[in-house]
Design a protein around this motif. Structure first.
Motif, short mmCIF file in Angstrom:
data_model
loop_
_atom_site.label_atom_id
_atom_site.label_comp_id
_atom_site.label_asym_id
_atom_site.label_seq_id
_atom_site.Cartn_x
_atom_site.Cartn_y
_atom_site.Cartn_z
N ALA A 179 -55.63 29.17 30.13
CA ALA A 179 -55.50 28.67 28.75
C ALA A 179 -56.67 27.78 28.37
N LEU A 180 -57.16 26.97 29.31
CA LEU A 180 -58.28 26.08 29.01
C LEU A 180 -59.57 26.86 28.77
N ARG A 181 -59.64 28.10 29.30
CA ARG A 181 -60.83 28.93 29.09
C ARG A 181 -60.65 29.93 27.94
N SER A 182 -59.48 29.92 27.31
CA SER A 182 -59.17 30.92 26.29
C SER A 182 -59.90 30.62 24.97
N GLU A 183 -59.88 31.64 24.08
CA GLU A 183 -60.51 31.46 22.76
C GLU A 183 -59.79 30.42 21.93
N VAL A 184 -58.49 30.26 22.17
CA VAL A 184 -57.74 29.24 21.44
C VAL A 184 -58.29 27.86 21.76
#
Length: 335
Positions: A230-235
């Motif tokens: 999640a920390l590397r996601s586009e969000v």
């Protein structure tokens, strides 16, 4: 598919699960040589005619298909039969007396596993590097630990060497407690009994730690993976582009990452219900697991079948609740 229809569909899935488990246990018990009468009484001093009379009284002279159907119909009416070891004692009464102890141990073991597992998973994802490697390794070690061995080690250190925690049981026998729900911690609070509360918590610490430590490894790895992704996601990138602080981004990513963990929590809770058997035996905890072990040694068909069906139903019920919560949190699962 609506949420109600989804819940009903999942609830109906409990029926074949319980039926399959009951069938397997029924067959295994009958395949093993011997029966409850000889296991409980022996044959040396009892005439064969009397043994046959006892078997007839317990229904063991009936064909297997008849025994299978009769017990199943009884369970459908809420009747788990009578103990074959303690003649005339309802199995449901034993289950209701022992279940609060197992439930209390399961709840506290579950809390310990979630706190340790989710906490270490989040720390591993955010810190990375050496801390991440250490926590990942410790999670693998924790998951491979044998529960009785860990329990005995904790007892040796904290009970025998340090003498600060009891070795077993649910409460100090010198402490009086008015039982209301069967959950001693809750009963101590309801009846405003601080001495009983302290004693009940002291007796819960080691069994809960034993269960919690072993099962925390799954949460550590699961949470770490999802939080790191999640920390590397586009969000997360979009949040950073909008100028949000890292702490706010971390909270958002953690909330998203915990959605798949909810399913695992339900499964783990169900495993705890069944897996508490070894812990109960290690700490002399008077729960359903201990009851099952006692009655297996006497080949008490009714109690073994009753406890197994009850466990299967409770596991199915917990899974159903988790599925509903998951459907509410993530509405796409309904379609």
């Amino acid at each position: 598919m609506s949420l109600l229809r989804y819940a009903v569909t999942r609830a109906l899935a409990i029926v074949p699960t319980v039926l399959i488990l009951y069938t397997v246990v029924f067959i295994v018990l009958r395949v093993i040589p011997g029966d409850p009468v000889t296991a409980a009484l022996g044959t040396r001093s009892i005439p064969p005619e009397e043994l046959e009379a006892i078997r007839e009284r317990l229904g063991l002279d009936q064909p297997l298909w008849r025994q299978y159907i009769d017990y199943l119909l009884g369970v459908m009416r809420g009747d788990f039969g009578e103990s074959m070891t303690l003649y005339g004692r309802p199995v449901a009464r034993d289950i209701m007396e022992r279940f609060p102890a197992t439930l209390e141990l399961t709840i506290f073991g579950f809390i310990v596993s979630v706190v340790l597992g989710v906490g270490s998973g989040v720390v591993a994802a955010f810190r990375g590097g050496l801390v991440d490697r250490l926590l990942r390794t410790s999670s693998i070690v924790a998951y491979t630990l044998f529960i009785p061995w860990l329990g005995l080690m904790l007892k040796y250190v904290f009970s025998i060497k340090l003498g600060i925690l009891p070795t077993g049981g649910r409460i100090d026998p010198r402490v009086n407690l008015d039982v209301v729900t069967g959950l001693y911690v809750l009963d101590s609070i309801i009846t405003a009994n601080p001495a009983a509360l302290v004693s009940a918590v002291e007796h819960l610490i080691l069994p809960s730690l034993t269960l919690g430590i072993v099962l925390s490894g799954v949460y550590t790895r699961l949470v770490r993976i999802h939080v790191a992704e999640a920390l590397r996601s586009e969000v997360a990138v979009a949040y950073r582009a909008r100028g949000l602080r890292e702490s706010r981004i971390a909270v958002h990513m953690l909330r998203i990452s915990l959605i798949p963990t909810i399913t695992m929590m339900g499964l783990q809770f169900a495993i705890l219900l069944g897996g508490a058997v070894l812990t109960e035996a290690t700490f002399s905890w008077p729960g359903l697991g201990s009851l099952l072990v006692e009655r297996i040694s006497y080949r008490d068909y009714s109690t073994i079948q009753g406890v197994t069906v009850f466990f299967a139903f409770m596991v199915g019920l917990v899974s159903l609740i988790v599925d509903i919560i998951y459907a509410i949190v993530n509405p796409r699962v309904r379609y």
